[in-house]
Design an enzyme around this catalytic site. Structure first.
Site, PDB file in Angstrom:
ATOM      1  N   CYS A   1      17.932 -24.627  -8.369  1.00 31.01           N
ATOM      2  CA  CYS A   1      16.516 -25.021  -8.380  1.00 31.01           C
ATOM      3  C   CYS A   1      15.708 -24.135  -9.317  1.00 31.01           C
ATOM      4  CB  CYS A   1      15.927 -24.929  -6.985  1.00 31.01           C
ATOM      5  SG  CYS A   1      16.748 -25.947  -5.773  1.00 31.01           S
TER       6      CYS A   1
ATOM      7  N   CYS B   1      21.579 -20.195  -8.519  1.00 24.95           N
ATOM      8  CA  CYS B   1      20.521 -20.993  -7.880  1.00 24.95           C
ATOM      9  C   CYS B   1      20.105 -22.087  -8.855  1.00 24.95           C
ATOM     10  CB  CYS B   1      19.328 -20.108  -7.535  1.00 24.95           C
ATOM     11  SG  CYS B   1      17.839 -21.027  -7.096  1.00 24.95           S
TER      12      CYS B   1
ATOM     13  N   HIS C   1      -8.442 -11.002  -5.738  1.00 18.55           N
ATOM     14  CA  HIS C   1      -9.813 -11.473  -5.531  1.00 18.55           C
ATOM     15  C   HIS C   1     -10.754 -10.912  -6.581  1.00 18.55           C
ATOM     16  CE1 HIS C   1      -9.143 -13.365  -1.596  1.00 18.55           C
ATOM     17  NE2 HIS C   1      -8.214 -12.437  -1.448  1.00 18.55           N
TER      18      HIS C   1
ATOM     19  N   VAL D   1       9.802   4.282  12.899  1.00 19.76           N
ATOM     20  CA  VAL D   1       9.119   5.473  13.399  1.00 19.76           C
ATOM     21  C   VAL D   1       8.722   5.224  14.852  1.00 19.76           C
ATOM     22  CG1 VAL D   1       7.081   6.943  13.154  1.00 19.76           C
ATOM     23  CG2 VAL D   1       8.284   6.097  11.117  1.00 19.76           C
TER      24      VAL D   1
ATOM     25  N   ILE E   1       0.837  -1.203   0.000  1.00 20.93           N
ATOM     26  CA  ILE E   1       0.000   0.000   0.000  1.00 20.93           C
ATOM     27  C   ILE E   1       0.876   1.259   0.000  1.00 20.93           C
ATOM     28  CG2 ILE E   1      -1.783   1.278   1.261  1.00 20.93           C
ATOM     29  CD1 ILE E   1      -2.765  -1.402   0.092  1.00 20.93           C
TER      30      ILE E   1
ATOM     31  N   GLU F   1      10.643   3.063   6.259  1.00 25.99           N
ATOM     32  CA  GLU F   1      10.389   1.620   6.417  1.00 25.99           C
ATOM     33  C   GLU F   1      11.339   1.086   7.466  1.00 25.99           C
ATOM     34  OE1 GLU F   1       8.309  -0.949   5.375  1.00 25.99           O
ATOM     35  OE2 GLU F   1       9.638  -2.040   6.736  1.00 25.99           O
TER      36      GLU F   1
ATOM     37  N   SER G   1      -1.469 -14.632   0.384  1.00 25.23           N
ATOM     38  CA  SER G   1      -1.837 -15.655  -0.598  1.00 25.23           C
ATOM     39  C   SER G   1      -1.487 -15.279  -2.039  1.00 25.23           C
ATOM     40  CB  SER G   1      -3.338 -15.943  -0.525  1.00 25.23           C
ATOM     41  OG  SER G   1      -3.781 -16.008   0.808  1.00 25.23           O
TER      42      SER G   1
ATOM     43  N   CYS H   1      15.326 -26.518  -2.713  1.00 26.25           N
ATOM     44  CA  CYS H   1      16.351 -26.692  -1.674  1.00 26.25           C
ATOM     45  C   CYS H   1      16.395 -25.493  -0.740  1.00 26.25           C
ATOM     46  CB  CYS H   1      17.715 -27.026  -2.269  1.00 26.25           C
ATOM     47  SG  CYS H   1      18.812 -25.646  -2.576  1.00 26.25           S
TER      48      CYS H   1
END
Lengths: 478, 122, 419
Positions: free
Chosen positions: A401, A399, A49, A172, A12, A31, A45, A436
Site C-alpha cells: 500500500c 508493504c 497550530h 516508574v 515533550i 519510558e 491530530s 490494508c
C-alpha cells in the site's frame, strides 16, 4: 547517578532530551512502553497550530507561537515531514460571526502572522469541498501539519546518538526526594538522578504528587479520530477547524503529512488513564461533525479509527518548570494541545532552565541533524533505480500500500533506538499504515523483525510485550 | 418410519439442496440434485460420511518452510481429527514433489497422505 | 525499454490462463510479471480442496490447481519475471516494475492484461469500536500464518463475516489446534458457499450466528474478548442483545476488494460496485489494449471461472496485438431489479461472440424467481432460478442473435422477476 532523568518518551520528553543531549550531562530517559512515541504523541491530530486559540499571555500562547515559528527549520534539520498548509476556522451561522471576530482579535493579540477573515465565496474558492453553507472563516496561513511520530522519533534518535540512555519498558513506580538527589523505583530497578524532568503525560500528576505539595490533577481527555485513505487525502488542503460554539467544539478536518485525510477529535473527560478505546458514539460524533465542514464524509474510505488521551491539567495552562517546593524537580505537565506545536519550543524553554540550574557546559561534539529512513515511494524513477542498484533490498517491496521496501524495514530496525515491534516499524516507515492496515505486510514484517533481531517469531509483538501475535506452531495444541 | 432429511450436497461448489426421503435406514428417493453425484453424496453422507483431509507439514532443507498435503481420497468424517493428530511432530525432508506419498496408510483407513505441492531443495 | 506484445501483470490463476491463451492465439512475445518468488498467486496458500472441478474435471487443492497451470506455462516457455513488482502503468502502456535483481524495469506493451487479484477489506472499513490490540487478523493473513509459515495465530477464535476464506479458516484453525467459537454474519444469510458452511462449520459444530456482528473489541494489548450483538435488517445493533464472548483472536472475513491501485494510476474507469475496472465483453477496459480478468476485475467464488474468464481476456489481448482495436458500437447492460452488477457492463455489438458469458451477482437471496433479459421492451430470455444468493456468482449465456431485432437506442436489461 544520572544528572538528569526524564520520565516519559513522548514528544515533550524527547524534545527536552534532544536539547539537553548537547550538554555535558549524564542523561537517562525512562519510558514504560516498548518504544518512544507510544501514547499521546502517537494519537493526535498532527497539527501545528497557528496560536490563535491560546489565551493571550499564557504559556500556551507564547510557546505555541515560538514552536510554530521554529517548526519549519527544526523539521528540516531533523528530516521530519512538515507542511505549512494554513488553517481555517469556520463559522456556519451569522449569529456566530461576533465570536469569530473575537477570535480574530485574540489572534491579533497573540501576534499570529497573516490572519484574515474570509467570506463564504472566498472560503469556497480556497476549499471547493467545503459545506456550501459555511458563513465565514479565519485564514491563518502559519498553521501547519507535522508527522507526530517522526517529530518524536527523530529527536529521540538525535538524543540517543548524543549519548542519552533510553530505558524502554521501564515503568516508574515511585520517586523519592533524597538529600540532594532523587531515587526512582522502576520495573527495571532503582535509578538515581540529581534532577528529574517529569514529562509523563497523563501520569505526570502522579509523579509530581509523590514529591510535591503543589498537587496537580490531570484529567485524561479522550479524542477519537477517523483516518481516511489517501485516495481522499486531497479533499481539503487546509487544516479546517470549526469555531467553538455553546453547542460544542466541533472537529478538525485535515490532510496529514502522509497524504491521508483525518477527522477528529472528540473531546470528553474520562476516568481511566488506560482507556484508549474507540466508541460508537465517538466515531459517530466525528463523522456527524465532520459533515458540517465538508460536503460529504467519504465513509467508504475509512481505513482506521483510533483514540488518544490528552493530558488536561485543571488550571488550563501548561505546567512548565521547576517545582515551587521541590528543587531540581521539573515538570512538563498538562501537555494537551498545543503541546505538539509547542514541543520544539518547550525543549528549549525547559532545557535552558535546566542547563542554567546545573551550570552545564556544551559538549565539543554533538549532532543536531538527523536523516529519516528514506521514503522510497517518493523517489524519482532514476533515484529508485539507483537505490536498488546499491542495495537489492530496495527492490523488495514489503508493504504494497505504501510501497515500503525491505531495505527500509531493515534500516528502521538497525537505526539508533531501532524498531523492535510491528508498530515501531509502522511509525518509522509507514509499512502497515496504508489501506490494508498491515493485512498483507504484517506477517512479513514479523518475519523480518524475528530474523534481524534474532528473536523467536512468537516473541514479536505489536507494541507492548503482551501484544504478541503467534501462540504456537501448527498442531502444537492438538 | 418415513422421514425426509435436508442436505446440502458438497460434491461440487453448486451446493445443491437435497431432499432425501428415508425409511428406517434405507434411502427411498433423492431430489433437488442437479447431477448424479448428488445421489451418491446423499447415500454416503447418511450412511458413511467422508471428507478429504488437507493439512500442512514442516519441511527441512527446502525453498519453503511448509508443504501442503491431503488424503489421497476421502476418509471417514469421524476419523478426521484422529488422522490430523497423527501428523503432529512429522517433519519432512526436501525435495518433495506433488503426489509424493507422505504417509502410506493414515491411521489404518487404508488411505495415503500425499503432497499437494512441490518443494525443491534449497 | 523492453518491448512486449502482451504484458501480463500478475502470475496467479488469471495471469497464467491469460498468458496461455494469448500464446494459443499465436503471440510469441509475452511477459508475465509476478511480485512473489513463485507463480500461482494466492492459490498456494489455499491448501484446501474444491478447485478445478470444471477446468480439470477433478477435485484439486489450491497448490495442485496452480501447479497444473505453472507446468503448462513452463511447457509453453512463456517468459516470466518473478520477484518483480509493477509500480506504475501509464496510459500509453508503459509498465514500470522493480525487482531486487533486475532493478527498475520499463516495458512498452501493445496489450496489457491486468491480473493482480484482490485484497481483503480491512477492519477500518468496519470501524468496530474498542481497543486496537494484537490478535485481529484478516482471514487471509491468518491463512498465511497457518498455511505458509506454520504458525497458529490464536487459540480462542471468533470469526466475523461468513465469506469463504473465513469459513475455510474456521476449519483450518480447528484442525491445527485452535478453538473456533463462532462465526458472526451481519447479514441474515451467509456470503460464503453452502458447501463450505457444511464442511467447515457444521462438521465441527461451529455455530454460524446470522444477523450478528461484533460491536466492541476488548483487550488493550491482546484481544481478550468481543461484544457480539444481534442486528436488525438494516444492520443496526439491537439494544439488549449484547453478549460478551471471551477470545484471544478475531478473524475478519468481511469481503475482498479488487486490487486496483495500478488501474487507478493508469486512469482506468472503475466500477463503483465491483471496484474493478469497467470492461466490455472483450474484457477491455476504458483504455484500449488494456484488459482485465480474474479477481482484479470482480471477486470470484471459484477459481475455475477465473481461469475461464482469463482465457478470453488473453485471447482478446492477443487479437488486439494482431488487429488493433475491435471496438465500435458499445451497448450498455443495465442492472434491473435484484441485479447488483454485471461483468461486462457493455457489449460490442459488432464484434461480440455468438455466445458471451455475462456474470453477475444478485442483491439478496431470491427463491423461485425468473432471470429475464430484455432488449428494449422485448424479453429475449426467461429462465427459472430455484435460488440465487449474493454469495454465489451467477452467469447467463448471452446470445448475439438476441440483438437481431434491436432498434437504435435500446438497452439491454437483466433483472429478476417473480413471474
Amino acid at each position: 547517578m544520572f544528572d538528569v532523568l526524564i520520565i516519559g518518551g513522548g514528544v515533550i520528553g524527547c524534545s527536552v532530551a534532544k536539547y539537553l543531549s548537547e550538554y555535558q550531562l549524564k542523561i537517562g530517559l525512562l519510558e514504560k512502553a516498548s518504544d518512544v512515541c507510544e501514547l499521546t504523541s502517537k494519537a493526535n491530530s498532527g497539527i501545528v497550530h497557528s496560536g490563535i486559540d491560546a489565551h493571550p499571555g499564557s504559556l500556551k500562547a507564547t510557546l505555541n507561537l515560538q514552536g510554530n515559528q521554529m517548526m519549519e527549520s527544526f523539521c528540516k534539520e531533523l528530516d521530519v515531514p512538515f507542511i505549512r498548509n494554513g488553517s481555517l476556522i469556520l463559522c456556519f451561522e451569522e449569529s456566530d460571526y461576533p465570536d469569530l471576530l473575537r477570535l480574530y482579535d485574540q489572534g491579533v493579540k497573540n501576534e499570529v502572522p497573516g490572519i484574515k477573515i474570509l467570506n463564504q465565496e472566498e472560503l469556497l474558492q480556497l476549499e471547493p469541498n467545503l459545506n456550501p453553507h459555511v458563513y465565514a472563516g479565519i485564514l491563518a496561513p502559519s498553521g501547519g501539519i507535522v508527522d507526530p511520530f517522526k517529530l518524536t522519533l527523530m529527536q529521540a534518535e538525535v538524543a540517543s546518538t548524543n549519548g542519552v540512555s533510553f530505558f524502554l519498558q521501564t515503568t516508574v513506580f515511585y520517586i523519592q526526594k533524597k538529600q540532594d538527589y532523587f531515587q526512582v523505583e522502576t520495573s527495571k530497578g532503582v535509578f538515581q538522578a540529581k534532577l528529574i524532568v517529569n514529562a509523563a503525560g497523563i501520569y505526570a500528576d502522579e509523579f509530581n504528587n509523590q514529591v510535591s505539595n503543589h498537587i496537580l490533577k490531570i484529567i485524561p481527555r479522550k479524542g477519537e479520530y477517523c483516518l481516511f485513505d489517501k485516495q481522499v487525502g486531497s479533499l481539503v488542503k487546509h487544516t479546517i477547524f470549526q469555531l467553538p460554539t455553546p453547542l460544542g467544539k466541533g472537529v478538525v478536518v485535515t490532510p496529514t503529512t502522509d497524504g491521508n485525510l483525518l477527522l477528529g477529535p472528540t473531546a470528553y473527560d474520562i476516568l481511566d488513564k488506560e482507556d484508549i478505546s474507540t466508541t460508537v458514539e465517538g466515531l459517530k460524533f466525528v463523522v456527524e461533525k465532520g459533515k458540517k465542514t465538508i460536503k460529504e464524509v467519504p465513509m467508504s474510505f475509512v481505513i482506521t479509527a483510533f483514540a488518544g488521551l490528552r493530558a488536561t491539567e485543571a488550571n488550563g495552562d501548561f505546567i512548565l518548570g521547576e517545582s515551587q517546593d521541590v528543587p531540581n524537580f521539573f515538570n512538563a505537565a498538562g501537555m494537551e494541545s498545543p503541546g505538539l506545536s509547542a514541543a520544539p519550543a518547550i525543549g528549549v524553554y525547559l532545557g535552558n532552565q535546566i542547563t542554567t540550574k546545573l551550570r552545564a557546559k556544551k559538549k565539543d561534539h554533538f549532532v543536531t541533524r538527523n536523516k529519516s529512513v528514506v521514503d522510497f515511494d517518493k523517489l524519482s524513477l532514476t533515484e529508485k533505480a539507483r537505490y536498488i542498484e546499491n542495495d537489492h533490498d530496495f527492490g523488495q517491496i514489503v508493504c504494497r500500500c505504501e510501497l515500503v521496501t525491505l531495505a527500509q524495514i531493515k534500516e528502521a530496525i538497525h537505526r539508533p533506538l531501532g524498531a523492535t515491534t510491528i508498530d515501531g516499524i509502522k511509525r518509522r516507515t509507514r509499512a502497515g499504515s496504508g489501506r490494508c492496515q498491515g493485512g498483507f505486510c504484517s506477517p512479513r514484517i514479523l518475519d523480518i523483525l524475528s530474523k534481524e533481531l534474532h528473536k523467536d517469531p512468537k516473541e514479536i509483538a505489536k507494541s507492548s510485550e503482551q501484544s504478541t501475535y503467534l501462540v504456537g506452531l501448527d498442531k502444537e495444541l492438538l | 418410519m418415513k422421514e425426509t432429511k435436508q442436505l446440502v450436497c458438497i460434491s461440487c461448489p453448486m451446493g445443491c439442496r437435497l431432499e432425501v426421503e428415508m425409511e428406517d435406514k434405507t434411502i427411498l428417493q433423492v431430489s433437488g440434485n442437479l447431477c448424479s453425484r448428488g445421489i451418491v453424496y446423499a447415500n454416503k453422507e447418511l450412511t458413511n460420511p467422508t471428507r478429504i483431509l488437507t493439512s500442512i507439514l514442516p519441511i527441512i532443507g527446502g525453498v519453503e518452510e511448509m508443504v501442503s498435503v491431503k488424503s489421497k481420497t476421502d476418509i471417514p468424517k469421524n476419523r478426521v481429527f484422529e488422522c490430523v493428530k497423527s501428523l503432529k511432530g512429522l517433519v519432512l525432508q526436501a525435495p518433495i514433489h506433488v503426489g509424493d506419498v507422505i504417509v502410506k496408510d493414515l491411521c489404518g483407513t487404508g488411505v495415503s497422505l500425499v503432497a499437494t505441492k512441490t518443494v525443491l531443495k534449497k | 525499454m523492453r518491448n512486449v506484445d502482451v504484458c501480463i501483470i500478475g502470475g496467479g490463476p488469471a495471469g497464467l490462463a491469460a498468458a496461455l491463451s494469448a500464446r494459443k492465439e499465436g503471440i510469441e512475445n509475452i511477459l508475465i510479471l509476478e511480485r512473489e518468488t513463485f507463480l500461482g498467486g494466492i492459490l498456494n496458500q489455499c491448501i484446501h480442496n474444491g478447485f478445478g472441478l470444471h477446468t480439470f474435471k477433478e477435485e484439486l487443492t489450491g497448490p495442485e490447481y496452480a501447479a497444473r497451470y505453472v507446468q503448462m506455462v513452463e511447457e509453453a516457455s512463456i517468459p516470466v519475471l518473478l520477484d518483480t513488482m509493477v509500480i506504475d502503468i501509464s496510459k500509453d502502456k508503459v509498465v514500470t516494475a522493480i525487482s531486487p535483481q533486475a532493478g527498475l524495469i520499463q516495458i512498452q506493451a501493445i496489450s496489457i492484461v491486468l491480473a493482480m487479484g484482490c485484497r481483503e477489506r480491512p477492519r477500518g472499513a468496519l470501524n468496530i469500536p474498542g481497543f486496537r490490540p494484537s490478535g485481529i487478523y484478516s482471514a487471509g493473513t491468518a491463512q498465511r500464518y497457518v498455511n505458509i509459515e506454520g504458525f497458529l495465530p490464536g487459540k480462542e477464535v471468533v470469526i466475523l463475516g461468513s465469506g469463504d476464506i473465513g469459513l475455510i479458516m474456521a476449519r483450518r484453525m480447528t484442525l491445527e489446534g485452535a478453538h473456533v467459537l463462532m462465526v458472526c454474519e451481519i447479514l441474515p444469510f451467509s456470503g460464503g458457499l453452502k458447501r463450505n458452511i457444511v464442511q467447515c462449520l457444521d462438521d465441527f459444530n461451529i455455530p454460524l450466528r446470522l444477523s450478528h456482528t461484533i460491536t466492541k473489541i476488548h483487550g488493550k494489548y491482546r484481544v481478550e474478548g468481543v461484544t457480539v450483538q444481534q442486528v436488525s435488517l438494516d444492520k443496526t445493533p439491537i439494544a439488549g442483545t449484547e453478549e460478551f464472548v471471551a477470545c484471544d483472536t478475531i478473524l475478519l472475513s468481511v469481503g475482498l476488494i479488487p486490487e486496483n491501485e495500478l488501474s487507478r494510476k493508469a486512469g482506468l474507469k472503475i466500477h463503483t460496485t465491483t471496484q474493478g475496472p469497467l470492461v466490455n465483453d472483450r474484457f477491455e477496459t476504458s483504455i484500449p489494449g488494456v484488459f482485465a480478468c480474474g479477481n482484479v476485475l470482480h471477486v470470484h467464488d471459484l477459481v475455475d471461472w477465473v481461469s475461464q474468464e482469463a482465457e478470453f481476456a488473453g485471447q482478446f489481448a492477443a487479437q488486439f496485438v494482431k488487429l488493433g482495436s475491435q471496438i465500435s458500437r458499445l451497448l450498455p447492460i443495465v442492472c434491473g431489479y435484484g441485479i447488483r452488477y454485471t461483468v461486462p457492463t457493455t457489449l460490442c455489438i459488432d464484434s461480440m461472440k455468438t455466445l458471451t458469458t455475462v456474470r453477475f451477482r444478485v442483491t439478496d437471496v431470491f427463491k423461485d424467481y425468473y432471470l429475464d433479459v430484455f432488449v428494449g421492451q422485448v424479453r429475449v430470455s426467461h429462465q427459472k432460478k430455484r435460488i440465487v444468493a449474493p454469495g454465489e456468482m451467477e452467469s447467463i449465456l448471452f446470445k448475439k442473435h438476441w440483438l437481431d431485432s434491436k432498434t437504435e437506442d435500446e438497452e439491454i436489461t437483466i433483472l429478476l422477476q417473480k413471474e
